[in-house]
Design an enzyme around this catalytic site. Structure first.
Site, PDB file in Angstrom:
ATOM      1  N   SER A 295      14.771  22.037 -16.147  1.00 19.94           N
ATOM      2  CA  SER A 295      13.579  22.856 -16.393  1.00 19.94           C
ATOM      3  C   SER A 295      14.006  24.174 -17.013  1.00 19.94           C
ATOM      4  CB  SER A 295      12.853  23.105 -15.071  1.00 19.94           C
ATOM      5  OG  SER A 295      12.083  24.293 -15.149  1.00 19.94           O
TER       6      SER A 295
ATOM      7  N   HIS B  56       0.833  -1.221   0.000  1.00 20.54           N
ATOM      8  CA  HIS B  56       0.000   0.000   0.000  1.00 20.54           C
ATOM      9  C   HIS B  56       0.857   1.256   0.000  1.00 20.54           C
ATOM     10  CE1 HIS B  56      -3.277  -2.732   1.250  1.00 20.54           C
ATOM     11  NE2 HIS B  56      -2.363  -3.232   2.067  1.00 20.54           N
TER      12      HIS B  56
ATOM     13  N   GLU C 237       9.744   8.771 -16.842  1.00 17.84           N
ATOM     14  CA  GLU C 237       8.361   9.180 -17.103  1.00 17.84           C
ATOM     15  C   GLU C 237       7.946   8.855 -18.544  1.00 17.84           C
ATOM     16  OE1 GLU C 237       8.206  13.341 -16.061  1.00 17.84           O
ATOM     17  OE2 GLU C 237       8.764  12.908 -13.995  1.00 17.84           O
TER      18      GLU C 237
ATOM     19  N   LYS D 176      15.852  22.319 -10.803  1.00 21.21           N
ATOM     20  CA  LYS D 176      15.222  21.045 -11.150  1.00 21.21           C
ATOM     21  C   LYS D 176      16.127  20.082 -11.908  1.00 21.21           C
ATOM     22  CE  LYS D 176      10.900  20.661 -11.486  1.00 21.21           C
ATOM     23  NZ  LYS D 176       9.965  19.765 -10.909  1.00 21.21           N
TER      24      LYS D 176
END
Ligand code: ARG
Length: 458
Positions: A276, A155, A289, A282
């Protein structure tokens, strides 16, 4: 020039030509098309259907076409309807009359069925090899991390301590099954459709066993209608590829979480990250992804071909041309994703201390504390309750179980003695789990040996 102009009195509408043509994508298997044709004329000559002289002329012509496409001196022209027409027309231009005999005893229907199978077979072999490199990389990480403790989750809540080797080992098993699936598909599809003609075989005395053998198939297919309209192996392949992507995607999701500022279990290498345009601080896990994102695209291919095939009466229908773009795209996507993923984990840094302290601070040893009580005669259900109280006590004090004094332990249950600290240390919690498949070092090393052997043998 068309292969079928004879019975027509009008030119094809230009839009129709473009809509119908497949040359823009089926040129991808020019090599397989030429190889198939060479096997076909070799067989025709052995059967006395074609003279040896014509056969030699055709084979030389086909080989020169292959060489010239590969060295860039022959460009595949989009004027042709498909790669089959292009190769045949180019052959006729190069060798003349003999070239016109190439298509004896063959239809584009068995030809395309053959080309697609040859192409799929080659790609299965390549994907298998890429998976093997990925699995070797995973195994190397496993070998180096049998004592790198981290929390195991259920979980997405910290559950019990495991090791990094154990976590990566889970994915090793998934990719092993993926490879087995690919081997299975290869075995099931490896029968040669050539010689099935348009749908009903041919009247020439073709030796289908011979062409099958020349092209390294196990044998010829046994029903000519099925041969020209079977795309099951593509559906199976796209299903197997979807499962590979699902595994990669789950792994990517974990790496994205582990790489986040909150977790910091791993750090993806600069060479596999992006920045970024506005936020200078960043460093994003774009590759993970994108792999996760491309999974949808491969699933789409599977659903697409299943839908295309569902209403097609026997035998060949042009709908089946739709199998190509989506299969090519899915295959290329999966190959790219496996390679990039392998590079990403190979260069990734593991923050062992962060993982270990995360395991320590999440009560992942609570089950082991309960087991300690059970070993000292307390019924498990009571032990569960006592450790629940310990956890509550620790949460209020913002400490770990290991940080409690013996007096504090004893205040909740007198059964605890000094050896509780050893019993709930991360090392003990993991090392005691020695049944095969568990994270304990002894069990893990056995599995690593088995997997090493698997990679040597497969
Ligand atoms: N481009 C076609 C395909 O991909 C080749 C077979 C054409 N056969 C035909 N009868 N039109 O399926």
């Amino acid at each position: 020039m068309k292969l079928w102009g004879g019975r027509f009195t009008k030119e094809t509408n230009a839009l129709v030509h473009n809509f119908n043509a497949s040359i823009l994508f089926d040129q991808k298997f020019y090599k397989q098309d030429i190889k198939g044709s060479i096997a076909h004329v070799t067989m025709l000559a052995r059967q006395g259907i074609l003279s040896n002289e014509d056969k030699d002329t055709i084979v030389n012509g086909l080989e020169s076409i292959l060489t010239d496409i590969e060295n860039g001196s022959l460009l595949i022209s989009s004027d042709s309807e498909d790669i089959h027409s292009f190769v045949e027309q180019t052959l006729i231009e190069r060798v003349g009359e003999a070239g016109k005999r190439l298509h004896t005893g063959r239809s584009r229907n068995d030809q395309v069925a053959l080309d697609m199978k040859l192409y799929t077979r080659d790609e299965i072999t390549e994907i298998n090899a890429l998976l093997k490199v990925l699995m070797s990389t995973i195994l190397k990480i496993m070998e180096n991390n049998t004592e790198t403790f981290m929390p195991g989750f259920t979980h997405l809540q910290k559950a019990q301590p495991i090791t990094l080797a154990h976590h990566f080992g889970a994915y090793f098993e998934m990719f092993k099954r993926d490879r087995q699936r690919l081997f299975d598909i290869y075995d099931r599809m490896n029968y040669c459709p050539l010689g099935s003609g348009a749908l009903a075989g041919t009247t020439y005395p073709l030796d289908r066993e011979l062409t099958a053998e020349l092209l390294y198939f196990y044998g010829p297919t046994l029903n000519s209608m099925d041969s020209v309209s079977d795309r099951d192996y593509l559906i199976e392949l796209l299903s197997a590829l979807s499962t590979i992507m699902m595994h990669l995607s789950r792994f990517c999701e974990e790496i994205i979480i582990w790489n986040s500022n909150e977790y910091r279990f791993v750090e993806i290498d600069d060479s596999y990250s992006t920045g970024s345009s506005i936020m200078p601080q960043k460093k994003n896990p774009d590759i993970a992804e994108l792999i996760r994102g491309k999974t949808g695209r491969v699933y789409g291919a599977l659903i697409s071909i299943l839908t295309t095939m569902k209403g097609i009466p026997l035998a060949y229908n042009k709908d089946m041309q739709e199998d190509k773009e989506l299969s090519f795209d899915a295959i290329d996507t999966v190959k790219g994703c496996i390679s990039l993923f392998t590079g990403m984990i190979d260069t990734m840094k593991f923050n062992n201390e962060v993982m270990e302290s995360s395991a320590k601070n999440g009560f992942t040893n609570a089950t082991d504390a309960a087991d300690y009580l059970v070993n000292h005669g307390v019924p498990f259900r009571d032990a569960h309750g006592i450790v629940g109280q310990l956890v509550l006590y620790c949460i209020n004090k913002n400490i770990a179980l290991d940080d409690m004094t013996l007096d504090e332990f004893k205040a909740i249950s007198p059964v605890f003695e000094n050896d509780i600290y050893d019993a709930i240390s991360l090392k003990t919690c993991v090392e005691k789990r020695v049944t095969i498949g568990a994270p304990g070092k002894e069990a893990m090393n056995k599995v690593i040996e088995i997997n090493k052997k698997y990679l040597e043998e497969n």
